[in-house]
Design a protein around this motif. Structure first.
Motif, mmCIF file in Angstrom:
data_model
loop_
_atom_site.group_PDB
_atom_site.id
_atom_site.type_symbol
_atom_site.label_atom_id
_atom_site.label_comp_id
_atom_site.label_asym_id
_atom_site.label_seq_id
_atom_site.Cartn_x
_atom_site.Cartn_y
_atom_site.Cartn_z
ATOM 1 N N LYS A 1 15.576 11.155 29.807
ATOM 2 C CA LYS A 1 16.518 9.937 30.019
ATOM 3 C C LYS A 1 16.372 9.439 31.511
ATOM 4 O O LYS A 1 16.704 8.178 31.567
ATOM 5 N N GLN B 1 13.641 6.820 31.101
ATOM 6 C CA GLN B 1 14.351 5.725 30.360
ATOM 7 C C GLN B 1 15.175 4.915 31.242
ATOM 8 O O GLN B 1 15.189 3.722 31.074
ATOM 9 N N GLN C 1 11.182 11.843 24.405
ATOM 10 C CA GLN C 1 12.203 10.861 24.294
ATOM 11 C C GLN C 1 13.704 11.594 24.584
ATOM 12 O O GLN C 1 13.816 12.590 24.273
ATOM 13 N N PRO C 2 14.470 10.540 25.181
ATOM 14 C CA PRO C 2 15.876 11.147 25.289
ATOM 15 C C PRO C 2 16.619 11.517 24.123
ATOM 16 O O PRO C 2 16.283 10.941 22.987
ATOM 17 N N GLU C 3 17.322 12.641 24.186
ATOM 18 C CA GLU C 3 17.949 13.028 23.102
ATOM 19 C C GLU C 3 19.159 12.229 22.800
ATOM 20 O O GLU C 3 20.110 12.113 23.465
ATOM 21 N N LYS C 4 19.323 11.750 21.508
ATOM 22 C CA LYS C 4 20.592 10.722 21.223
ATOM 23 C C LYS C 4 21.585 11.735 20.307
ATOM 24 O O LYS C 4 22.594 11.378 20.411
ATOM 25 N N THR C 5 20.815 12.656 19.649
ATOM 26 C CA THR C 5 21.790 13.324 18.746
ATOM 27 C C THR C 5 21.889 14.742 18.971
ATOM 28 O O THR C 5 21.355 15.318 19.678
ATOM 29 N N LYS D 1 19.698 17.481 14.544
ATOM 30 C CA LYS D 1 18.601 16.467 14.624
ATOM 31 C C LYS D 1 17.277 16.850 15.344
ATOM 32 O O LYS D 1 16.273 16.796 15.067
ATOM 33 N N ARG D 2 17.708 17.690 16.386
ATOM 34 C CA ARG D 2 16.607 18.213 17.228
ATOM 35 C C ARG D 2 15.877 19.442 16.379
ATOM 36 O O ARG D 2 14.717 19.262 16.797
#
Ligand code: ADP
Ligand code: MG
Lengths: 86, 269
Positions: free
Chosen positions: B185, B188, B256-260, B264-265
């Protein structure tokens, strides 16, 4: 612009600042432990090359660099337009 | 013959001991007879991270000084039967490790184990040099931070020049980059050097990326190597590291930053 704006604004770019600084630091430190024959090599190259084409001392640079498992000897010769060979 | 792997970095506090414990455990989980050695004389952290501090009677230094036999100093891991810990001394100074003494112990370990993992102290002086001297492979632990990347680069120079392999003109030490305490994060947001940045700067093959995680503290609180923290990002990331080290292909995760959310992970995305 408030101090906070300034702070947040500049914060965005600090990673690229870090990268640019590191590029310079590493380039400098990698060349710091170059073997001591490099100046002599540069001298001799200058002598040899100037037999064939006009070249000044500051147009030649010799660097030694480590890249992974390799040592890379980098030789740069800068020719001004009018002296380009051929 | 055992393979000797040094976990090194130059800089302190980047995750060498955490990585040594997790990596050695991962090798042992896969059935390899593994010993992990604490070279950080005077600090003695590895036994705490491995959770065996109360079973330390003799240590590496005692063996080197002939005060104990190797077998008396080796501590069997509480979770994995083919994993042993060789702790170091908390009281002696760092010069207690002699070059010949270390060589003798390494030679003896060679015949008993498949992998010897050396947890290096910080710095680029005698302690770190002894830890890396016998290495066949090196895991260079790096944080996405200016001083850490710089120190890693210096250690790479030392690996190439000061190891036994370098001195004997043998094939160079295999170098592996392990980027730890990575916060996607913040990458990003442009606040942290990216994986690509660090790779471009250090130019050695990537072994893996370990995310910044509070799980590490939970693990060290209990004296459990992070690879045993089932289902956690760091445990999975360290498993990948071991797999790649052994030549398996594993795609990168947790970069990648976690969005979910959690599912999902679990199932990728
Ligand atoms: N991936 C991580 N996420 C969060 N904290 C970490 C991570 N890896 C290491 N740490 C913490 O950083 C500190 C230094 O780690 P340690 O493994 O002892 O480093 P070193 O051996 O290089 O000095 C410890 O408090 C450890 O718990
Ligand atoms: Mg340590």
């Amino acid at each position: 612009m408030s101090f906070l704006d300034y702070f947040l604004g500049s914060r965005k770019k600090t990673a690229s600042v870090a990268k640019d600084r590191l590029k310079l630091i590493l380039a400098h430190e990698r060349s710091a432990d170059t073997p001591d024959f490099l100046p002599a090599l540069q001298e001799e190259l200058l002598t040899v090359i100037s037999k064939y084409m006009p070249v000044e001392k500051d147009q030649i640079s010799v660097h030694m660099e480590r890249r992974g498992d390799f040592e890379v000897l980098e030789l740069n010769i800068l020719f001004p337009e009018q002296h380009s060979p051929g | 013959m055992a393979q000797t792997v040094v976990v090194t970095s130059g800089k302190g506090g980047v995750g060498k001991t955490t990585t040594s414990a997790a990596f050695a455990s991962g090798l042992a989980q896969r059935g390899y007879r593994t010993v992990v050695i604490d070279f950080d004389v005077g600090l003695r952290n590895l036994d705490l991270v491995m959770g065996c501090e109360r079973r330390v009677v003799y240590d590496f230094i005692n063996v080197i000084h002939g005060e104990a036999r190797l077998q008396q100093a080796l501590i069997r891991d509480k979770m994995l039967e083919n994993l042993y810990i060789l702790p170091t001394s908390q009281t002696r100074d760092k010069d207690a490790l002699t070059t010949e003494g270390v060589a003798r112990v390494m030679e003896e370990l060679q015949t008993q184990f498949d992998y010897i993992v050396c947890d290096s102290p910080a710095g680029i002086e005698s302690g770190a040099l002894r830890a890396l001297y016998h290495a066949d492979a090196a895991i260079v632990v790096t944080n996405p931070e200016v001083s850490s990347v710089r120190d890693s680069d210096r250690i790479l120079g030392i690996l190439a020049a000061r190891s036994k392999r370098a001195e004997e003109g043998a094939e160079p030490i295999r170098e592996h980059l392990l980027l730890t305490r990575y916060a996607p994060k913040r990458v990003q947001g442009g606040e942290m050097l990216s994986l690509d940045d660090v790779q471009e700067l250090l130019r050695i093959p990537l072994l893996g990326v370990i995310p910044e995680s509070e799980i590490i503290l939970q693990a060290s609180n209990q004296g459990i190597p992070a690879i045993h923290m089932q289902g956690s990002d760091v445990a999975l990331a360290y498993e990948d590291v071991v797999a790649r080290f052994l030549g398996e292909e594993r795609p990168l995760r947790f970069v990648q930053p976690e969005k979910t959310g959690f599912f999902k992970r679990l199932f990728g995305g």
